[in-house]
Every structure is written in C-alpha cells, then in structure tokens.
Design an enzyme around this catalytic site. Structure first.
Site, PDB file in Angstrom:
ATOM      1  N   CYS A   1      -4.613   2.353  -3.861  1.00 51.94           N
ATOM      2  CA  CYS A   1      -3.404   2.828  -3.169  1.00 51.94           C
ATOM      3  C   CYS A   1      -2.204   1.915  -3.413  1.00 51.94           C
ATOM      4  O   CYS A   1      -1.347   1.766  -2.524  1.00 51.94           O
ATOM      5  CB  CYS A   1      -3.636   2.992  -1.664  1.00 51.94           C
TER       6      CYS A   1
ATOM      7  N   GLN B   1      -4.557  -5.108   7.124  1.00 51.87           N
ATOM      8  CA  GLN B   1      -5.539  -6.096   6.652  1.00 51.87           C
ATOM      9  C   GLN B   1      -5.489  -7.391   7.455  1.00 51.87           C
ATOM     10  O   GLN B   1      -6.399  -8.214   7.340  1.00 51.87           O
ATOM     11  CB  GLN B   1      -5.299  -6.414   5.160  1.00 51.87           C
TER      12      GLN B   1
ATOM     13  N   ASP C   1       2.967  -4.483   8.332  1.00 48.77           N
ATOM     14  CA  ASP C   1       1.763  -3.686   8.120  1.00 48.77           C
ATOM     15  C   ASP C   1       0.575  -4.632   8.337  1.00 48.77           C
ATOM     16  O   ASP C   1       0.298  -5.499   7.502  1.00 48.77           O
ATOM     17  CB  ASP C   1       1.802  -3.126   6.690  1.00 48.77           C
TER      18      ASP C   1
ATOM     19  N   LYS D   1     -10.672  -0.843  10.373  1.00 42.68           N
ATOM     20  CA  LYS D   1     -10.820  -2.024   9.514  1.00 42.68           C
ATOM     21  C   LYS D   1     -11.234  -3.238  10.338  1.00 42.68           C
ATOM     22  O   LYS D   1     -11.457  -4.311   9.805  1.00 42.68           O
ATOM     23  CB  LYS D   1      -9.523  -2.298   8.764  1.00 42.68           C
TER      24      LYS D   1
ATOM     25  N   HIS E   1       0.873  -1.182   0.000  1.00 45.85           N
ATOM     26  CA  HIS E   1       0.000   0.000   0.000  1.00 45.85           C
ATOM     27  C   HIS E   1       0.913   1.236   0.000  1.00 45.85           C
ATOM     28  O   HIS E   1       2.023   1.192   0.543  1.00 45.85           O
ATOM     29  CB  HIS E   1      -0.832  -0.046   1.281  1.00 45.85           C
TER      30      HIS E   1
HETATM   31  N1  PLP Z   1      -1.777  -0.832   4.587  1.00 47.59           N
HETATM   32  C1  PLP Z   1      -2.711  -1.578   4.005  1.00 47.59           C
HETATM   33  C2  PLP Z   1      -2.362  -2.962   3.536  1.00 47.59           C
HETATM   34  C3  PLP Z   1      -3.998  -1.083   3.840  1.00 47.59           C
HETATM   35  O1  PLP Z   1      -4.934  -1.824   3.266  1.00 47.59           O
HETATM   36  C4  PLP Z   1      -4.280   0.216   4.298  1.00 47.59           C
HETATM   37  C5  PLP Z   1      -5.617   0.818   4.090  1.00 47.59           C
HETATM   38  O2  PLP Z   1      -6.358   0.432   3.225  1.00 47.59           O
HETATM   39  C6  PLP Z   1      -3.273   0.949   4.919  1.00 47.59           C
HETATM   40  C7  PLP Z   1      -2.030   0.393   5.042  1.00 47.59           C
HETATM   41  C8  PLP Z   1      -3.509   2.332   5.452  1.00 47.59           C
HETATM   42  O3  PLP Z   1      -4.422   2.264   6.503  1.00 47.59           O
HETATM   43  P1  PLP Z   1      -5.023   3.620   7.139  1.00 47.59           P
HETATM   44  O4  PLP Z   1      -5.593   4.378   5.979  1.00 47.59           O
HETATM   45  O5  PLP Z   1      -6.073   3.134   8.076  1.00 47.59           O
HETATM   46  O6  PLP Z   1      -3.912   4.327   7.785  1.00 47.59           O
END
Ligand code: PLP
Length: 412
Positions: free
Chosen positions: A368, A207, A204, A230, A127
């Site tokens: 993203c 998910q 990270d 999430k 992401h």
């Molecule tokens: N990393 C992953 C794999 C994600 O799916 C997301 C959000 O969709 C993020 C990071 C960023 O999360 P946040 O927007 O809640 O900071």
C-alpha cells in the site's frame, strides 16, 4: 526498559491460540505479518464471544438492562482508548472502522475549509490511506498535495521538510512509523515546527499505537488515527482522536441516526461529541473487545512491548543484512516492528510463496505504498513484521526458508 525474556515470551504465546496452529501439514506457524494485522489473545476472542452471548443490544437508545449494559461497556471502551493514548477528553475519541476511515473523516470534514493555493504536506513513505483521502479533498478544493522526500537510509529528509513547510501549508499528515520500511519518524519535533507555522497536524498511528507508548497530550498533534486490529484487537474498529474544540468546529461527516439532535424535513441540528461523528449503529462488540485488548497490552506494559519488539526486529535486520543475496530496503536509526528486503534475482511474490511453504508468513508487494516503491525503484518488496510474541528462533526459521528459496531458484 528490559525486553521480555525468552521464557516470558513463551508464556505470552500461550495466550494466542492461533500461534499454536500448524500450516501446510505439520509446519509450526511463524507469523511475521503483524504490520498487516496482529494476532488476538484469548481474552479478546472471549470478550467478543461474551458480548454476543450476554450483552448484545443497541446503545444509547434502549431503556432496558441489556441496552444499559451495552452502552456502559461501549462508553467504558471509549474512556479506555482515551486513557491508553493519553487523550485529555473521551469526547474527543470518535470510533471509526480504523485508520483509513479516520483519515478520510478528517480529509472530508476538516478539509472542506481548504482553498486553492493551500498545501497539504505528506511524505513519500505514506500508506495509500494517508495519500488518497488528501488527493480527493485537494481535487474538490483546489489545494495541492506535496510530499517530503526520503534520505538514502529510508528516513524523512528533515531539511527538505523545513523548506517545504511554508505559510500555505495548512495540513501536515504523517505516519509515525512506516509500515513498509519500519522507520520511526521524529514526529514530536516535526509537530512542534508545524504548529509554530500555524499548520494543523494529523499523525497516522496505525503502526505506532501497537508498538510505542503514546501520550497525545505530550505529542501535540491535532488528530491521531489508529486501528484496533494491529494492536491485538478486532478488525473493523479504530479511532480518530482530536480535541473537542477542533471537532466541534468541523461539519459532521455522515448523516443518520445517533448523530442528530433535532430533525425536521427542512434541516437538522447535531448531537454533542462524540456522537456527531458516529452516525448509525456503531460497532459495539468490537469496541468492547478492543478495550479488552488494551487491558491485555497495558498489563504487559507498552514500554516493555517497545523494548521487546525493538530487540527482535533489530536482531532480524542485522541477520538478514548478513545473509547472502539479501538486501535491506532501509537502514533507519530507529525501527518499529518491520524490516523489509529484497532477494537478488527472485521476485518478492515468489519469495513470500516459497517461505510460506516452510510455514513462515511474510508480506510481498507494494504494501500500500506505491509512491515509496517508485522512490525505491522496485515495484514490490518483502516485509517481515514483528510483534512482542515473536522470537529470534522465528527469524532463524525465516532465514532457513530464504535459503531454501534461493536453492530452488538456483541462486544459492
Ligand atoms: N497507515 C499505515 C501506516 C498502515 O500500516 C495501515 C495499514 O496497514 C493503514 C494506515 C491503514 O490501516 P487500516 O487498514 O486498519 O485502516
């Protein structure tokens, strides 16, 4: 572990007021955009409501009943997050705005020690929030960002990983589950290899925290980042989890109230963990409501949530695969909540808008993950992402909506 039976899911759905609503007039909502954000059960909405009606006060400062209650509830939320993720010490749980802020914190504070020649290893499926923060610190320090390539099935190329991992690799920062492809990465084995190489590891968990039982003591990473929204909690709150030793060795991030011990005009000293990294008034109400979300999903059981999501998403992947005109973007061995696809001859944005007319909410775009889109050779994709309250009937609704879209475009 047994997935929830259809009757149990029906009962669970009653806990989510939004799942009862209609869209575009009389269409029952089919919400398949859980990778973007999950829906919230009534207990979470009520926890937030209760906090502002009954408790609202600033934490760690006031010497009155409300301030004491707010502080106790906020710190209980921290302990709950630590316990839920198997972290050994609540002092190592830093409340942030979410995964993005957690990764930026590590990149900016831990990353200050990087030097020219050092390497930060990510992957092509990351992401943007696990790419751009590393680019920013690399530009400041002279370090280089490298990326593990993917196999044709949409998994990490583990042979390439072993070649890329070398004495210059100071940081490995990887997603546990891809938001775009649904791939579950073998992070435990990769962490072990990175640690043996002397590399610091960030996972990270945006998910994975919603879908898998996580035990950080067993996983062995140095940093773990996740977002409450999430995992049935509110937006605007999440956490960075790390060992207190590692956090103590890092410089603070933002300066201000809460994070200091002594301040003079010339210089300051820092508060103990976790406050050293929580400058300013924190997001108290959302932290408390997140604790309520954790209670809710723990009562359902993370192992059953994992089994339920796998059943519904694997069924969706195989039925989408068989659907004329649909191509899956990836065929991972193990899937998290997401399945992404393309429709021949229809742009993903048109697909999302057309299926929305049938009440089905899916995502379209680069989700993203622009470097992943480049790798796939498409600027965008469609993504259906599931949670434990989704049903196979909802996939049937998605397939019906896809057929209507193909007819409208004259490709059916
Ligand atoms: N990393 C992953 C794999 C994600 O799916 C997301 C959000 O969709 C993020 C990071 C960023 O999360 P946040 O927007 O809640 O900071």
């Amino acid at each position: 572990m047994k997935p929830f039976a259809p009757a149990e899911i029906c009962k669970i759905r009653e806990d989510f007021p939004i799942l009862q609503r209609k869209v575009h007039g009389d269409r029952d909502l089919v919400y398949l955009d859980n990778a973007a954000t999950s829906q919230k059960p009534l207990c979470v909405i009520e926890a937030l409501n209760h906090y502002y009606r009954q408790t609202n006060a600033n934490v760690h400062r006031g010497m009155h009943a409300l301030a004491e209650e707010a502080t106790a509830d906020y710190e209980a939320a921290r302990a709950k997050v630590a316990n839920f993720l198997g972290a050994t010490d609540p002092k190592g749980v830093i409340f942030t705005r979410g995964t993005t802020e957690s990764i930026n914190l590590v990149a900016q504070c831990w990353g200050q020690q990087l030097q020219a020649g050092d390497e930060i290893l990510i992957s092509v499926m990351e992401h943007h929030s696990n790419i751009v923060p590393w680019q920013l610190i690399a530009q400041r320090t002279g370090a280089t960002v490298k990326a593990i390539p993917l196999t044709s099935s949409g998994e990490l190329d583990l042979e390439a990983f072993e070649t890329l991992l070398n004495p210059k690799t100071k940081m490995l920062s990887l997603t546990q589950i891809s938001n775009a492809l649904g791939t579950v990465n073998p992070v435990k084995e990769m962490i072990a290899k990175a640690k043996a190489n002397g590399t610091t590891v960030l996972i990270d968990g945006a998910q994975s925290a919603p879908h898998l039982p996580i035990n950080l003591s067993e996983l062995g990473c140095d940093f773990y980042a996740c977002s409450a929204h999430k995992m049935c909690g509110p937006t605007g709150i999440g956490a960075l989890i790390a060992s207190p030793e590692l956090l103590n060795a890092m410089p603070p991030w933002q300066g201000g109230g809460e994070m200091i011990d002594q301040v003079t005009i010339e210089s300051s000293t820092w508060a103990d963990l976790p406050y050293k990294f929580e400058a300013g008034t924190p997001n108290i109400g959302d932290a408390i409501a997140w604790a309520s979300a954790i209670d809710y999903i723990q009562t359902l059981g993370m192992a059953r949530i994992e089994a339920t999501v796998q059943e519904v998403v694997n069924d969706a992947a195989s039925r989408l695969e068989q659907e004329p005109g649909v191509r899956l973007t990836a065929h991972p061995t193990e899937r998290g909540g997401a399945v992404s696809f393309w429709l021949d001859e229809i742009h993903p944005h048109d697909v999302a808008q057309l299926v929305d007319q049938s009440g089905v909410a899916i995502r379209a775009g680069h989700v993203c993950c622009q470097p992943l889109m480049k790798h796939l050779g498409h600027p965008a994709l469609n993504r259906a992402s599931y949670h434990f309250y989704n049903t196979q009937e909802e996939t049937t609704r998605l397939l019906e909506a896809i057929r209507i879209a193909r007819k409208i475009f004259g490709v059916a």
